[in-house]
Design an enzyme around this catalytic site. Structure first.
Site, PDB file in Angstrom:
ATOM      1  N   PRO A   1     -27.311 -34.908 -18.440  1.00 10.84           N
ATOM      2  CA  PRO A   1     -28.487 -34.984 -17.572  1.00 10.84           C
ATOM      3  C   PRO A   1     -29.427 -36.127 -17.926  1.00 10.84           C
ATOM      4  O   PRO A   1     -30.298 -36.483 -17.135  1.00 10.84           O
ATOM      5  CB  PRO A   1     -29.169 -33.623 -17.780  1.00 10.84           C
ATOM      6  CG  PRO A   1     -28.652 -33.116 -19.078  1.00 10.84           C
ATOM      7  CD  PRO A   1     -27.261 -33.644 -19.203  1.00 10.84           C
TER       8      PRO A   1
ATOM      9  N   GLU B   1     -25.845 -27.122 -26.962  1.00  8.19           N
ATOM     10  CA  GLU B   1     -27.168 -27.727 -26.837  1.00  8.19           C
ATOM     11  C   GLU B   1     -27.105 -29.225 -26.569  1.00  8.19           C
ATOM     12  O   GLU B   1     -27.946 -29.778 -25.889  1.00  8.19           O
ATOM     13  CB  GLU B   1     -27.978 -27.458 -28.113  1.00  8.19           C
ATOM     14  CG  GLU B   1     -29.410 -27.991 -28.061  1.00  8.19           C
ATOM     15  CD  GLU B   1     -30.261 -27.289 -27.012  1.00  8.19           C
ATOM     16  OE1 GLU B   1     -31.262 -27.885 -26.582  1.00  8.19           O
ATOM     17  OE2 GLU B   1     -29.918 -26.155 -26.620  1.00  8.19           O
TER      18      GLU B   1
ATOM     19  N   ARG C   1     -11.115 -40.754  -4.101  1.00  9.81           N
ATOM     20  CA  ARG C   1     -10.977 -40.932  -2.653  1.00  9.81           C
ATOM     21  C   ARG C   1     -11.150 -42.387  -2.227  1.00  9.81           C
ATOM     22  O   ARG C   1     -10.792 -42.754  -1.107  1.00  9.81           O
ATOM     23  CB  ARG C   1     -11.975 -40.038  -1.910  1.00  9.81           C
ATOM     24  CG  ARG C   1     -13.432 -40.413  -2.109  1.00  9.81           C
ATOM     25  CD  ARG C   1     -14.360 -39.373  -1.506  1.00  9.81           C
ATOM     26  NE  ARG C   1     -14.104 -39.149  -0.103  1.00  9.81           N
ATOM     27  CZ  ARG C   1     -14.550 -39.931   0.874  1.00  9.81           C
ATOM     28  NH1 ARG C   1     -15.273 -40.992   0.586  1.00  9.81           N
ATOM     29  NH2 ARG C   1     -14.285 -39.653   2.130  1.00  9.81           N
TER      30      ARG C   1
ATOM     31  N   ASP D   1     -18.626 -43.969   5.398  1.00 13.62           N
ATOM     32  CA  ASP D   1     -19.279 -42.817   4.780  1.00 13.62           C
ATOM     33  C   ASP D   1     -20.756 -43.080   4.552  1.00 13.62           C
ATOM     34  O   ASP D   1     -21.192 -44.222   4.406  1.00 13.62           O
ATOM     35  CB  ASP D   1     -18.640 -42.495   3.422  1.00 13.62           C
ATOM     36  CG  ASP D   1     -17.270 -41.869   3.566  1.00 13.62           C
ATOM     37  OD1 ASP D   1     -16.966 -41.401   4.669  1.00 13.62           O
ATOM     38  OD2 ASP D   1     -16.528 -41.855   2.576  1.00 13.62           O
TER      39      ASP D   1
END
Length: 247
Positions: free
Chosen positions: A91, A118, A156, A171
């Site tokens: 993150p 953690e 893809r 897209d």
């Protein structure tokens, strides 16, 4: 492309890599997947891969040794001149987007490191990882789901994976704009009709309609994206129309 995934839960990837576009990519030899449980590389008899953090605190931290040794093993097996991209799903990493997907699709070898607990020993970040990637500002229980998202978006884009090679070019985000609306049969569904231009057969008008509606959708839903795009005079003319419609 070779894609290696280091994880403590390799079975999570069975369904993802065994179906749909990702499976087709491997069948067409555009990509090869290899999922490795890095617990196998732990150098202690109990095969532990985590330990308490120095300085105290909640949670457990992944030890450097198993991951360093696992990556070294994969690099040796690959035996390629160009070193692989070693990607840490975290993150704290850079926010993932379509531009990064297109960059990664040009690589020959990707190694994804998926952690739990953690966090990671900082030496993994500093001396092993080439990129840290985050799929959003939220916390998951591990890096596996994030890795699946990134791998899907990259595979893809590889030649020979999608049935129509032009599919991904329109897209959302590939052009900078969100994608235009789509319609299919029937032309009239319970009184809800397809825009006439799409059934006209006039491809010039259809392309113009799609471009305008792509801009409209971006203008309404993600106006922040327009700050990153070099707009034409026609774009600005259409945006002026959108503003009038709002009044």
């Amino acid at each position: 492309m070779n894609i290696d995934v280091l994880t403590l839960f390799p079975e999570m990837f069975d369904g993802v890599f065994g179906h749909s576009i990702l499976k087709k990519g491997e069948e067409n030899q555009a990509v090869k997947y290899n999922v490795v449980n890095f617990r196998e590389f732990a150098d202690n008899k109990h095969k532990t891969v985590d330990d308490y953090p120095y300085g105290g605190g909640a949670g457990m931290v992944l030890k450097p040794q198993p991951i360093f040794d696992a990556v070294s093993h994969l690099v040796e097996q690959a035996n390629t001149e160009k070193p692989p991209k070693v990607i840490l799903m975290c993150p704290q990493g850079a926010r993932y987007d379509q531009k990064k997907a297109e960059e990664l699709a040009k690589e020959e070898h990707l190694i994804f490191v998926c952690g739990h607990y953690e966090g990671y020993d900082e030496r993994i970040r500093e001396h092993l990882i080439t990129e840290e990637i985050s799929i959003g500002d939220f916390i998951l229980t591990g890096g596996e789901l994030g890795a699946m998202v990134v791998i899907d978006s990259v595979v893809r884009l590889l030649p020979g994976v999608l049935g129509n090679e032009e599919s991904h070019m329109r897209d959302s985000f590939s052009t900078g704009f969100l994608e235009h609306p789509h319609y299919t049969r029937p032309a009239d569904f319970r009184g809800m009709k397809v825009p006439e231009v799409l059934t006209s057969g006039n491809h010039k008008l259809i392309d113009e309609w799609r471009a305008k509606e792509s801009l409209r959708r971006t203008y309404n839903r993600r106006p922040d994206l327009l700050e990153q795009i070099e707009l034409t005079d026609q774009h600005r003319k259409w945006m002026a129309e959108f503003e009038k419609e709002e009044k």
